[in-house]
Design an enzyme around this catalytic site. Structure first.
Site, PDB file in Angstrom:
ATOM      1  N   TYR A 166       0.808  -1.039  -0.160  1.00  0.00           N
ATOM      2  CA  TYR A 166       0.426   0.498   0.380  1.00  0.00           C
ATOM      3  C   TYR A 166       0.798   0.896  -0.328  1.00  0.00           C
ATOM      4  O   TYR A 166       0.650   2.107  -0.735  1.00  0.00           O
ATOM      5  CB  TYR A 166      -0.800  -0.114   1.595  1.00  0.00           C
ATOM      6  CG  TYR A 166      -2.037   1.056   1.165  1.00  0.00           C
ATOM      7  CD1 TYR A 166      -2.982   1.135   0.330  1.00  0.00           C
ATOM      8  CD2 TYR A 166      -1.945   2.108   2.021  1.00  0.00           C
ATOM      9  CE1 TYR A 166      -3.696   2.759   0.382  1.00  0.00           C
ATOM     10  CE2 TYR A 166      -2.374   2.706   1.602  1.00  0.00           C
ATOM     11  CZ  TYR A 166      -3.611   3.435   1.221  1.00  0.00           C
ATOM     12  OH  TYR A 166      -4.045   4.328   1.501  1.00  0.00           O
ATOM     13  N   LYS A 170       1.226   3.962  -3.506  1.00  0.00           N
ATOM     14  CA  LYS A 170       1.543   5.688  -3.120  1.00  0.00           C
ATOM     15  C   LYS A 170       2.395   6.564  -3.407  1.00  0.00           C
ATOM     16  O   LYS A 170       2.271   7.381  -3.805  1.00  0.00           O
ATOM     17  CB  LYS A 170       0.576   6.305  -1.409  1.00  0.00           C
ATOM     18  CG  LYS A 170      -1.157   5.224  -1.191  1.00  0.00           C
ATOM     19  CD  LYS A 170      -1.912   6.359  -2.408  1.00  0.00           C
ATOM     20  CE  LYS A 170      -3.158   5.492  -1.952  1.00  0.00           C
ATOM     21  NZ  LYS A 170      -4.965   5.964  -2.496  1.00  0.00           N
TER      22      LYS A 170
HETATM   23  N1  LIG Z   1      -8.840   5.901   4.834  1.00  0.00           N
HETATM   24  C1  LIG Z   1      -7.788   6.822   5.893  1.00  0.00           C
HETATM   25  O1  LIG Z   1      -7.062   6.820   6.611  1.00  0.00           O
HETATM   26  C2  LIG Z   1      -6.912   6.895   4.448  1.00  0.00           C
HETATM   27  C3  LIG Z   1      -5.950   7.379   4.531  1.00  0.00           C
HETATM   28  C4  LIG Z   1      -5.149   8.143   3.229  1.00  0.00           C
HETATM   29  C5  LIG Z   1      -5.926   7.385   2.420  1.00  0.00           C
HETATM   30  N2  LIG Z   1      -6.775   7.331   1.966  1.00  0.00           N
HETATM   31  C6  LIG Z   1      -7.068   6.784   0.259  1.00  0.00           C
HETATM   32  O2  LIG Z   1      -8.557   7.244   0.052  1.00  0.00           O
HETATM   33  C7  LIG Z   1      -8.723   6.651  -0.462  1.00  0.00           C
HETATM   34  C8  LIG Z   1     -10.975   6.420  -0.153  1.00  0.00           C
HETATM   35  O3  LIG Z   1     -10.390   5.071   0.585  1.00  0.00           O
HETATM   36  P1  LIG Z   1     -11.731   5.236   2.049  1.00  0.00           P
HETATM   37  O4  LIG Z   1     -10.408   5.262   2.453  1.00  0.00           O
HETATM   38  O5  LIG Z   1     -13.078   5.538   1.817  1.00  0.00           O
HETATM   39  O6  LIG Z   1     -11.261   3.719   1.267  1.00  0.00           O
HETATM   40  P2  LIG Z   1     -13.232   2.854   1.137  1.00  0.00           P
HETATM   41  O7  LIG Z   1     -14.496   2.695   2.438  1.00  0.00           O
HETATM   42  O8  LIG Z   1     -12.215   1.252   1.513  1.00  0.00           O
HETATM   43  O9  LIG Z   1     -13.749   3.302   0.314  1.00  0.00           O
HETATM   44  C9  LIG Z   1     -12.447   3.184  -1.445  1.00  0.00           C
HETATM   45  C10 LIG Z   1     -13.334   3.212  -2.544  1.00  0.00           C
HETATM   46  O10 LIG Z   1     -12.257   2.554  -3.768  1.00  0.00           O
HETATM   47  C11 LIG Z   1     -13.046   1.924  -4.446  1.00  0.00           C
HETATM   48  N3  LIG Z   1     -12.640   0.796  -5.439  1.00  0.00           N
HETATM   49  C12 LIG Z   1     -12.150  -0.162  -5.069  1.00  0.00           C
HETATM   50  N4  LIG Z   1     -11.516  -1.108  -6.368  1.00  0.00           N
HETATM   51  C13 LIG Z   1     -11.696  -0.411  -6.991  1.00  0.00           C
HETATM   52  C14 LIG Z   1     -11.880  -0.486  -8.419  1.00  0.00           C
HETATM   53  N5  LIG Z   1     -11.457  -1.621  -8.947  1.00  0.00           N
HETATM   54  N6  LIG Z   1     -12.239   0.394  -8.814  1.00  0.00           N
HETATM   55  C15 LIG Z   1     -13.268   1.506  -8.915  1.00  0.00           C
HETATM   56  N7  LIG Z   1     -13.317   1.558  -7.520  1.00  0.00           N
HETATM   57  C16 LIG Z   1     -12.589   0.491  -6.865  1.00  0.00           C
HETATM   58  C17 LIG Z   1     -14.365   0.645  -3.574  1.00  0.00           C
HETATM   59  O11 LIG Z   1     -15.292   0.648  -4.264  1.00  0.00           O
HETATM   60  P3  LIG Z   1     -16.369  -0.537  -3.248  1.00  0.00           P
HETATM   61  O12 LIG Z   1     -16.925  -0.367  -2.645  1.00  0.00           O
HETATM   62  O13 LIG Z   1     -17.109  -1.678  -4.712  1.00  0.00           O
HETATM   63  O14 LIG Z   1     -14.952  -1.718  -2.844  1.00  0.00           O
HETATM   64  C18 LIG Z   1     -14.908   2.671  -2.600  1.00  0.00           C
HETATM   65  O15 LIG Z   1     -15.697   3.121  -2.773  1.00  0.00           O
HETATM   66  C19 LIG Z   1      -8.481   5.963  -1.175  1.00  0.00           C
HETATM   67  O16 LIG Z   1      -7.256   6.338  -2.499  1.00  0.00           O
HETATM   68  C20 LIG Z   1      -7.511   5.388   0.021  1.00  0.00           C
HETATM   69  O17 LIG Z   1      -5.378   4.874  -0.494  1.00  0.00           O
HETATM   70  C21 LIG Z   1      -7.443   7.043   2.800  1.00  0.00           C
END
Ligand SMILES: NC(=O)c1ccc[n+]([C@@H]2O[C@H](COP(=O)([O-])OP(=O)(O)OC[C@H]3O[C@@H](n4cnc5c(N)ncnc54)[C@H](OP(=O)(O)O)[C@@H]3O)[C@@H](O)[C@H]2O)c1
Length: 243
Positions: A166, A170
């Site tokens: 991961y 990034k």
């Molecule tokens: N949460 C944190 O603390 C955090 C910190 C730093 C960065 N981020 C980044 O923020 C972004 C959003 O993450 P989140 O925390 O909101 O996670 P999340 O709730 O797991 O949401 C991830 C989203 O990505 C979608 N996704 C995954 N694989 C996909 C694919 N092949 N095609 C289209 N959509 C896909 C998922 O869809 P499904 O529902 O279909 O799986 C979901 O809508 C990510 O890039 C993550 O790396 C998050």
């Protein structure tokens, strides 16, 4: 091109992506809700529309060429183009991913969505973005992708658990962001990476300490940059994130 700003948010059916869609919709923008699962997508669109957002569903699996090509066509037909692309969809790739105990399939899964998926979607959307008056690309990265923070000492800014999938995915996304910003420097397209902070979502079993709405704020800010705003940068709420 529509007179109203049109945005596409990938992975917008839940978590931070959903709140980015809500935040951009609250500005009066038309928002394409990019999501791969029909039921989850339509549920999110219905919830956003119930809150007054002009949302429409965009079937989108960022790992699938045909899906991404069809999404670009849908935006053209349904909205007349695209002004702002938020590459938010992301995965951890699975666990374990500690160096010395990792499976290469885990690395491949993270890179496939977090890096190659962003390149695939960006390439497909660029022809639409080039026709926009104030185009923006926001790539949802993470502070754990910062090499400065990865290599800092514990207690002196070190971020995230050991991860060979991961966090490096990034880091590569950050480099991809810089490469697009350089290539598009003589256009009006601003390209930046965002860190949402440690946010309570499915991605981390809801262990994050920020709300998805708080996590979405930096992406909304970068999506709404003025024409003389920065490009090729990496930002969190507090300001610039070191590479
Ligand atoms: N949460 C944190 O603390 C955090 C910190 C730093 C960065 N981020 C980044 O923020 C972004 C959003 O993450 P989140 O925390 O909101 O996670 P999340 O709730 O797991 O949401 C991830 C989203 O990505 C979608 N996704 C995954 N694989 C996909 C694919 N092949 N095609 C289209 N959509 C896909 C998922 O869809 P499904 O529902 O279909 O799986 C979901 O809508 C990510 O890039 C993550 O790396 C998050």
């Amino acid at each position: 091109m529509s007179e109203r700003t049109v945005a596409l948010v990938t992975g917008a059916n839940k978590g931070i992506g959903y709140e980015i869609a809500a935040g951009l919709g609250a500005l009066g923008w038309r928002v394409g809700v990019g999501a791969r699962d029909e039921r989850r997508r339509e549920t999110a669109v219905a919830a956003l529309r119930a809150d007054g957002v002009d949302a429409f569903g965009v079937p989108l699996d960022v790992t699938d060429d045909a899906s991404v090509t069809a999404a670009a066509r849908l935006l053209e037909e349904r909205a007349g183009g695209l002004d702002v692309l938020v590459n938010n969809a992301g995965v951890t790739g699975g666990m374990p991913q500690q160096p010395g105990g990792a499976d290469v399939a885990t690395v491949r899964a993270a890179v496939e969505v977090n890096v190659i998926g962003v390149v695939r979607v960006t390439e497909a959307m660029l022809p639409l973005l080039r026709r926009s008056a104030s185009p923006r690309i926001v790539n949802m990265s993470s502070g754990v992708g910062s090499l400065t923070r990865q290599s800092a000492s514990a207690g002196e800014g070190q971020t995230g658990p050991l991860s060979v999938a991961y966090a490096p995915s990034k880091s590569m996304l950050n480099a991809v962001t810089v490469q697009y910003a350089r290539a598009l420097a003589d256009t009006s397209i601003l390209v930046n990476a965002a860190c949402p902070g440690f946010t309570a979502t499915d991605l981390n079993g809801f262990r994050g300490v920020r709300t998805p709405q708080q996590g979405a704020a930096v992406a909304v800010r970068l999506a709404t940059l003025p024409d003389d705003g920065p490009t090729g940068g990496f930002f969190e709420d507090a300001g610039v994130v070191p590479w």
